[in-house]
Design an enzyme around this catalytic site. Structure first.
Site, mmCIF file in Angstrom:
data_model
loop_
_atom_site.group_PDB
_atom_site.id
_atom_site.type_symbol
_atom_site.label_atom_id
_atom_site.label_comp_id
_atom_site.label_asym_id
_atom_site.label_seq_id
_atom_site.Cartn_x
_atom_site.Cartn_y
_atom_site.Cartn_z
ATOM 1 C CE LYS A 1 -4.219 -1.803 0.276
ATOM 2 N NZ LYS A 1 -3.929 -3.235 0.150
HETATM 3 C C1 PLP Z 1 -10.201 -2.372 -1.818
HETATM 4 C C2 PLP Z 1 -9.708 -3.125 -0.630
HETATM 5 N N1 PLP Z 1 -10.540 -3.294 0.413
HETATM 6 C C3 PLP Z 1 -10.143 -3.945 1.513
HETATM 7 C C4 PLP Z 1 -8.884 -4.483 1.632
HETATM 8 C C5 PLP Z 1 -8.529 -5.270 2.849
HETATM 9 O O1 PLP Z 1 -7.397 -4.839 3.503
HETATM 10 P P1 PLP Z 1 -6.491 -5.882 4.336
HETATM 11 O O2 PLP Z 1 -5.804 -6.756 3.361
HETATM 12 O O3 PLP Z 1 -5.563 -5.003 5.116
HETATM 13 O O4 PLP Z 1 -7.414 -6.639 5.235
HETATM 14 C C6 PLP Z 1 -7.979 -4.323 0.580
HETATM 15 C C7 PLP Z 1 -6.618 -4.876 0.662
HETATM 16 O O5 PLP Z 1 -5.880 -4.907 -0.277
HETATM 17 C C8 PLP Z 1 -8.403 -3.640 -0.588
HETATM 18 O O6 PLP Z 1 -7.602 -3.485 -1.635
#
Ligand code: PLP
Length: 387
Positions: A186
């Protein structure tokens, strides 16, 4: 003889400042729910210009707590996009709410507000736009729809730290609950982690309790007055977050620089701006437009409609270049097909993009020579003259 160095899809930027703050936490003995966590939350809220931010263990956890804050549950439908990472609609399933997908705008690839309006019905309780690839969703129209119909609204800003919407306000800082994510690819990372921006003080208090097994910060040890989870972010992770926030402007500027350089190189092999040129040909990601600013999370091109994407990915891999199909449609995953009977053909714009999408290696430290190699190999595989 070894070949050229492999070019990875993503790579975090971690340096002495991250190490220093992590060491500080490790030496303090306060590894969880300590002062670094509070410092990270305050720094993040300050950066966004919001009153509060609640750090949690992942973006998914932030989304889940936001769904609970909004009170979405059994019998509720929430309109969202199929062109996203699966967590953005799974968070609804955790609470037995039902995602209802709407097709996306062909230029921005975010949920089309007209499609949302058309899909709104008696059971609709809310809207869940995703700022996909760091491009701002059409928040003005989506907020108007939410206000007119009394819908709740949750912004998935997991990919959008630094994204600016058409009215000049930042994604995730508009008064709606919003979720950010800090996985290692990210814009900024804590290794794993997430941040909930609550809609108000009650939401913040509720989330702080729910991330800690239902125990509010002012409660006695081992008292619990509600259902909670273990969604805590450690202070070690928060330390990385504080250091990353300190250098966020540089990280975002480097990402934008790399994206611009890619676009120039790809334009030289015939890639077109979205909306200009032949939509079935090689298409670049959308650049800034008016007040709208993309915060560059990934660099994704649309391959020509007749290209053999899997073959291209396999060949790039053989030549030491990581590339991925990005992003598969949620409604075409086995989970959603089996649970909701979703199928091909329901969301043609999202499906066409998804079928042709190719994420190229992309991170703030990507060098010109690496980009040159990527674009040259891609040109060759598409049967175009190498630049
Ligand atoms: C659009 C979106 N929503 C939610 C998430 C979920 O985040 P995490 O992987 O930190 O749980 C991501 C992770 O890449 C994402 O790209």
């Amino acid at each position: 003889m070894s070949g050229p160095e492999r070019i990875p899809l993503a790579r975090p930027v971690i340096g002495p400042r991250e190490e220093e703050l992590v060491l500080e936490v490790m030496r303090s003995g306060m590894l969880s729910l300590g002062p670094m966590l509070t410092r990270f939350e305050a720094a993040f809220a300050g950066r966004l210009g919001v009153d509060d931010a609640v750090a949690v263990s992942s973006g998914t956890a932030a989304l889940h707590l936001a769904v609970r804050e909004l009170g979405w549950g059994r019998g509720d439908e929430v309109l969202t996009t199929p062109l996203s990472f699966i967590a953005s609609s799974n968070c609804l399933l955790f609470e037995d709410a039902r995602p209802v997908f709407c097709d996306v705008d062909p230029l921005t690839l975010t949920a089309d507000p007209a499609a949302m309006e058309a899909a709104a019905g008696e059971r609709t309780a809310g809207l869940l736009p995703v700022h996909i690839f760091g491009w701002p969703a059409a928040m003005d129209e989506i907020e108007r729809l939410a206000r007119a119909r009394g819908f709740g609204l949750l912004e998935d800003a997991a990919q959008a730290l630094g994204t600016v919407c058409s009215d000049g306000r930042q994604a995730g800082a508009r008064g709606n609950p919003a979720a950010f994510a800090f996985y290692a690819n990210k814009q900024m990372t804590t290794g794993e982690g997430g941040m909930l921006v609550p809609a108000g003080p009650e939401g913040g208090a509720g989330a702080r309790s729910e991330r800690n097994q239902g125990r509010a910060p002012n409660m006695k040890f081992m008292d619990h007055d509600r259902l909670g989870f273990n969604y805590r972010l450690t202070d070690v992770q928060a330390a990385i977050g504080v250091a990353q926030l300190e250098r966020l402007d540089d990280l975002l500027a480097s990402r934008a620089r790399v994206a611009d350089a890619y676009s120039a190189r790809l334009a030289a092999i015939g890639a077109a701006e979205p909306g200009a040129g032949d939509p079935d040909d090689l298409v670049l990601p959308l650049g800034d437009r008016g007040e709208e600013r993309r915060s560059w999370f990934v660099y994704v091109v649309r391959l020509p409609a007749d290209a053999d994407r899997d073959g291209i990915i396999a060949e790039l891999d053989r030549r030491g270049i990581d590339a991925r199909p990005y992003i598969p449609c949620i409604h075409l995953s086995d989970l959603y097909r089996e649970r909701f009977g979703t199928r091909e053909g329901q969301f043609p714009v999202a499906e066409d993009f998804s079928r042709r999408s190719l994420a190229l290696p992309f991170h703030p430290g990507l060098e010109e020579a690496a980009m040159e190699r990527v674009v040259s190999e891609l040109a060759g595989l598409l049967g175009r003259p190498r630049p």
